[in-house]
Design a protein around this motif. Structure first.
Motif, PDB file in Angstrom:
ATOM      1  N   HIS A 218     -28.505 -67.287  15.637  1.00  0.00           N
ATOM      2  CA  HIS A 218     -28.989 -66.723  14.600  1.00  0.00           C
ATOM      3  C   HIS A 218     -27.528 -66.715  14.643  1.00  0.00           C
ATOM      4  O   HIS A 218     -26.264 -66.687  14.697  1.00  0.00           O
ATOM      5  N   ALA A 219     -27.334 -66.682  12.993  1.00  0.00           N
ATOM      6  CA  ALA A 219     -26.016 -66.703  12.016  1.00  0.00           C
ATOM      7  C   ALA A 219     -25.353 -65.765  12.874  1.00  0.00           C
ATOM      8  O   ALA A 219     -23.990 -66.901  13.343  1.00  0.00           O
ATOM      9  N   GLU A 220     -25.169 -65.114  12.345  1.00  0.00           N
ATOM     10  CA  GLU A 220     -24.036 -64.080  12.938  1.00  0.00           C
ATOM     11  C   GLU A 220     -23.706 -63.462  14.662  1.00  0.00           C
ATOM     12  O   GLU A 220     -23.050 -63.560  14.734  1.00  0.00           O
ATOM     13  N   GLY A 221     -25.171 -63.865  15.367  1.00  0.00           N
ATOM     14  CA  GLY A 221     -24.630 -64.022  16.566  1.00  0.00           C
ATOM     15  C   GLY A 221     -23.956 -65.162  17.299  1.00  0.00           C
ATOM     16  O   GLY A 221     -23.433 -64.485  17.518  1.00  0.00           O
ATOM     17  N   LYS A 222     -23.786 -66.780  16.497  1.00  0.00           N
ATOM     18  CA  LYS A 222     -23.218 -67.591  16.461  1.00  0.00           C
ATOM     19  C   LYS A 222     -21.639 -66.905  16.733  1.00  0.00           C
ATOM     20  O   LYS A 222     -21.131 -67.798  17.217  1.00  0.00           O
ATOM     21  N   ILE A 223     -21.453 -66.644  15.263  1.00  0.00           N
ATOM     22  CA  ILE A 223     -19.932 -66.025  14.954  1.00  0.00           C
ATOM     23  C   ILE A 223     -19.317 -64.549  16.008  1.00  0.00           C
ATOM     24  O   ILE A 223     -18.345 -65.402  16.575  1.00  0.00           O
ATOM     25  N   GLU A 224     -20.524 -63.581  16.192  1.00  0.00           N
ATOM     26  CA  GLU A 224     -19.722 -63.334  17.261  1.00  0.00           C
ATOM     27  C   GLU A 224     -20.253 -63.795  18.896  1.00  0.00           C
ATOM     28  O   GLU A 224     -18.606 -62.903  19.438  1.00  0.00           O
ATOM     29  N   VAL A 225     -19.755 -64.425  19.435  1.00  0.00           N
ATOM     30  CA  VAL A 225     -20.082 -65.346  19.986  1.00  0.00           C
ATOM     31  C   VAL A 225     -18.845 -66.356  20.291  1.00  0.00           C
ATOM     32  O   VAL A 225     -17.906 -66.401  20.883  1.00  0.00           O
ATOM     33  N   CYS A 226     -18.430 -67.055  19.073  1.00  0.00           N
ATOM     34  CA  CYS A 226     -17.350 -67.519  19.116  1.00  0.00           C
ATOM     35  C   CYS A 226     -15.657 -65.435  19.014  1.00  0.00           C
ATOM     36  O   CYS A 226     -14.806 -66.557  20.005  1.00  0.00           O
ATOM     37  N   LYS A 227     -16.105 -65.011  18.527  1.00  0.00           N
ATOM     38  CA  LYS A 227     -15.371 -64.010  17.986  1.00  0.00           C
ATOM     39  C   LYS A 227     -15.035 -63.570  20.005  1.00  0.00           C
ATOM     40  O   LYS A 227     -13.407 -63.391  19.894  1.00  0.00           O
ATOM     41  N   GLU A 228     -15.712 -63.371  20.386  1.00  0.00           N
ATOM     42  CA  GLU A 228     -15.298 -63.250  21.597  1.00  0.00           C
ATOM     43  C   GLU A 228     -15.565 -63.924  22.636  1.00  0.00           C
ATOM     44  O   GLU A 228     -15.263 -63.995  24.322  1.00  0.00           O
ATOM     45  N   GLU A 229     -14.798 -65.095  22.192  1.00  0.00           N
ATOM     46  CA  GLU A 229     -14.203 -65.894  23.181  1.00  0.00           C
ATOM     47  C   GLU A 229     -15.814 -66.220  24.843  1.00  0.00           C
ATOM     48  O   GLU A 229     -15.280 -66.644  25.627  1.00  0.00           O
ATOM     49  N   VAL A 230     -16.470 -66.087  24.046  1.00  0.00           N
ATOM     50  CA  VAL A 230     -17.768 -66.330  25.572  1.00  0.00           C
ATOM     51  C   VAL A 230     -18.083 -68.300  25.746  1.00  0.00           C
ATOM     52  O   VAL A 230     -18.181 -67.909  26.877  1.00  0.00           O
ATOM     53  N   ILE A 231     -17.817 -68.997  24.868  1.00  0.00           N
ATOM     54  CA  ILE A 231     -17.718 -70.524  24.966  1.00  0.00           C
ATOM     55  C   ILE A 231     -16.784 -70.579  25.908  1.00  0.00           C
ATOM     56  O   ILE A 231     -17.925 -71.879  26.979  1.00  0.00           O
ATOM     57  N   PRO A 232     -15.871 -70.763  26.600  1.00  0.00           N
ATOM     58  CA  PRO A 232     -15.317 -70.618  27.845  1.00  0.00           C
ATOM     59  C   PRO A 232     -15.997 -70.654  29.023  1.00  0.00           C
ATOM     60  O   PRO A 232     -16.112 -71.170  29.661  1.00  0.00           O
ATOM     61  N   VAL A 233     -16.890 -69.697  28.670  1.00  0.00           N
ATOM     62  CA  VAL A 233     -17.614 -69.436  30.629  1.00  0.00           C
ATOM     63  C   VAL A 233     -18.459 -69.833  30.205  1.00  0.00           C
ATOM     64  O   VAL A 233     -18.496 -70.313  31.227  1.00  0.00           O
ATOM     65  N   LEU A 234     -18.939 -70.253  29.239  1.00  0.00           N
ATOM     66  CA  LEU A 234     -20.202 -71.345  29.306  1.00  0.00           C
ATOM     67  C   LEU A 234     -20.298 -72.732  29.720  1.00  0.00           C
ATOM     68  O   LEU A 234     -20.688 -72.801  30.869  1.00  0.00           O
ATOM     69  N   VAL A 235     -19.300 -73.160  29.298  1.00  0.00           N
ATOM     70  CA  VAL A 235     -18.561 -74.615  29.475  1.00  0.00           C
ATOM     71  C   VAL A 235     -18.136 -74.698  31.296  1.00  0.00           C
ATOM     72  O   VAL A 235     -18.485 -75.595  32.067  1.00  0.00           O
ATOM     73  N   SER A 236     -17.408 -73.475  31.887  1.00  0.00           N
ATOM     74  CA  SER A 236     -17.543 -72.871  32.933  1.00  0.00           C
ATOM     75  C   SER A 236     -18.235 -72.793  34.238  1.00  0.00           C
ATOM     76  O   SER A 236     -18.840 -73.534  34.808  1.00  0.00           O
ATOM     77  N   LEU A 237     -20.231 -72.558  33.269  1.00  0.00           N
ATOM     78  CA  LEU A 237     -21.397 -72.609  34.267  1.00  0.00           C
ATOM     79  C   LEU A 237     -22.027 -74.028  33.689  1.00  0.00           C
ATOM     80  O   LEU A 237     -23.003 -73.861  34.951  1.00  0.00           O
ATOM     81  N   LEU A 238     -21.068 -75.097  33.352  1.00  0.00           N
ATOM     82  CA  LEU A 238     -22.104 -75.799  33.639  1.00  0.00           C
ATOM     83  C   LEU A 238     -21.959 -76.646  34.698  1.00  0.00           C
ATOM     84  O   LEU A 238     -22.548 -77.571  34.995  1.00  0.00           O
ATOM     85  N   GLU A 239     -21.154 -76.484  35.412  1.00  0.00           N
ATOM     86  CA  GLU A 239     -20.553 -77.079  36.717  1.00  0.00           C
ATOM     87  C   GLU A 239     -21.172 -75.946  38.550  1.00  0.00           C
ATOM     88  O   GLU A 239     -21.174 -76.171  39.135  1.00  0.00           O
ATOM     89  N   ASP A 240     -21.918 -74.933  37.819  1.00  0.00           N
ATOM     90  CA  ASP A 240     -22.438 -73.997  38.282  1.00  0.00           C
ATOM     91  C   ASP A 240     -23.425 -74.712  39.166  1.00  0.00           C
ATOM     92  O   ASP A 240     -23.844 -75.803  39.078  1.00  0.00           O
ATOM     93  N   THR A 241     -23.859 -74.516  40.727  1.00  0.00           N
ATOM     94  CA  THR A 241     -24.786 -75.097  41.687  1.00  0.00           C
ATOM     95  C   THR A 241     -25.796 -75.037  41.309  1.00  0.00           C
ATOM     96  O   THR A 241     -26.343 -75.243  42.188  1.00  0.00           O
ATOM     97  N   GLN A 242     -26.257 -73.528  40.527  1.00  0.00           N
ATOM     98  CA  GLN A 242     -27.927 -73.585  40.409  1.00  0.00           C
ATOM     99  C   GLN A 242     -28.067 -73.846  39.248  1.00  0.00           C
ATOM    100  O   GLN A 242     -27.986 -73.699  38.171  1.00  0.00           O
ATOM    101  N   PRO A 243     -29.619 -75.035  39.207  1.00  0.00           N
ATOM    102  CA  PRO A 243     -29.909 -75.547  37.749  1.00  0.00           C
ATOM    103  C   PRO A 243     -30.319 -74.830  36.932  1.00  0.00           C
ATOM    104  O   PRO A 243     -29.978 -75.387  35.513  1.00  0.00           O
ATOM    105  N   GLU A 244     -31.024 -73.914  37.382  1.00  0.00           N
ATOM    106  CA  GLU A 244     -31.307 -72.266  36.174  1.00  0.00           C
ATOM    107  C   GLU A 244     -30.502 -72.472  35.458  1.00  0.00           C
ATOM    108  O   GLU A 244     -30.753 -71.566  34.160  1.00  0.00           O
TER     109      GLU A 244
END
Length: 340
Positions: A218-244
């Motif tokens: 959702h458009a408003e959701g994208k704004i909030e995710v960026c505002k709360e600096e969630v993206i760096p945390v998601l990036v760190s999970l790209l190297e998570d040991t669990q495929p899911e």
């Protein structure tokens, strides 16, 4: 270290072997009468018998037609914890069948269950959230959860509930967030979900990322995710040991990076190297999402410049057995090769 699990054992004074099991169409009306009895033991035994019967979808159909759901809704506020526990168990078993889910939604069971969110009995709360989770998989059920005003309290419960109940709440929220996000955003869902991305449980990390994926659609959701600096945390999970966890995280990134702010944040978090690693892993479940996410980053001049040095990774994907991966790789190469 062992984790506590919710026990389904009945109190020692309840003997399920003494429950009067009922079979056949004629027995069900009798059971419904017993559910409405003023005698506690009669109610408890009727509920245990009903738990056995509602494994059969035909019995579920008959029970709904005979008005059992009204009786069961009344028992949800019973002062006896065994009655509440077995009532929620009956409803959760009914929700396993399509006819049961439809009946529960039509009868207003979702609203009737809201009072059990703070029940002192762990199993009552777990059964309640299992019902919400199953019903929310249907559009009508997700709508029912939203109409009952359950989104803010569910977000709040993510902070305090047992892990196995948190897993159910995250499932319910994901299905509801697909429909509408404003209430969840107002309740601070993005902040809470961001915290859950660091949870020790693989299931909770994965489901939290999936809920953020739904928010980012959702458009408003994208704004909030960026505002709360969630993206760096998601990036760190790209190297998570669990495929899911990798799959959910790359999916959430893919939606969040549609905005310029999202792409800028991902570049700042150095998302390209771990995404390229996922693209190179032929067995990675996150491969398709990773290609699509890198395609978005290729729209930035600095992203395109970096990815030009890794064209071979996308070129190899053109021979992937998956047509979706092949097509995504073709699009990625087109964007990477584009010259202004």
């Amino acid at each position: 270290m062992a984790k506590p699990r919710i026990s389904a054992y009945l109190p020692p004074d309840i003997d399920p072997t003494k429950a009067a099991l009922a079979f056949g169409r004629r027995a069900l009306p009798k059971l419904n009468e017993e559910l409405q009895s003023l005698e506690l033991l009669t109610q408890q035994r009727a509920l245990m018998a009903l738990c056995d019967l509602v494994h059969d979808p035909e019995k579920v159909y008959q029970a709904i037609a005979l008005g059992f759901l009204d009786s069961l809704k009344n028992l949800l506020v019973h002062e006896d914890q065994t009655v509440r526990q077995k009532t929620t168990e009956v409803l959760s078993l009914m929700a396993l069948h399509s006819i049961g889910r439809e009946g529960l939604i039509r009868s207003g069971v979702i609203s009737a269950l809201t009072g059990l969110l703070d029940d002192p009995v762990d199993l009552c709360r777990k059964n309640t959230h299992q019902i919400f989770d199953m019903l929310a998989k249907l559009p009508e059920g997700a709508g029912g959860v939203l109409q009952a005003g359950l989104i803010p309290p569910l977000v709040l419960k993510l902070k305090t509930e047992l892990d196995e109940i948190q897993e159910l709440i995250l499932g319910t929220l994901s299905n509801c967030l697909r429909v509408e996000v404003s209430e969840a955003l107002a309740a601070g869902a993005v902040t809470v979900l961001k915290e859950k991305l660091s949870h020790p449980s693989t299931v909770i990390r994965s489901k939290a990322a999936w809920a953020l994926l739904e928010i980012s659609s959702h458009a408003e959701g994208k704004i909030e995710v960026c505002k709360e600096e969630v993206i760096p945390v998601l990036v760190s999970l790209l190297e998570d040991t669990q495929p899911e966890v990798q799959v959910s995280s790359t999916g959430a990134l893919m939606f969040a990076l549609v905005t310029p702010q999202g792409r800028s944040s991902a570049m700042g978090a150095e998302a390209i190297p771990p995404l390229l690693t996922l693209v190179a892993e032929e067995t990675s479940k996150a491969r398709l999402n990773a290609i699509k996410t890198l395609t978005l980053l290729a729209e930035l001049p600095e992203g395109r410049q970096t990815l030009l040095e890794h064209r071979d990774a996308f070129q190899r994907c053109l021979d992937d057995p998956s047509e979706a991966v092949q097509r995504a790789a073709e699009i990625a190469l087109t964007v990477i090769d584009w010259k202004p």
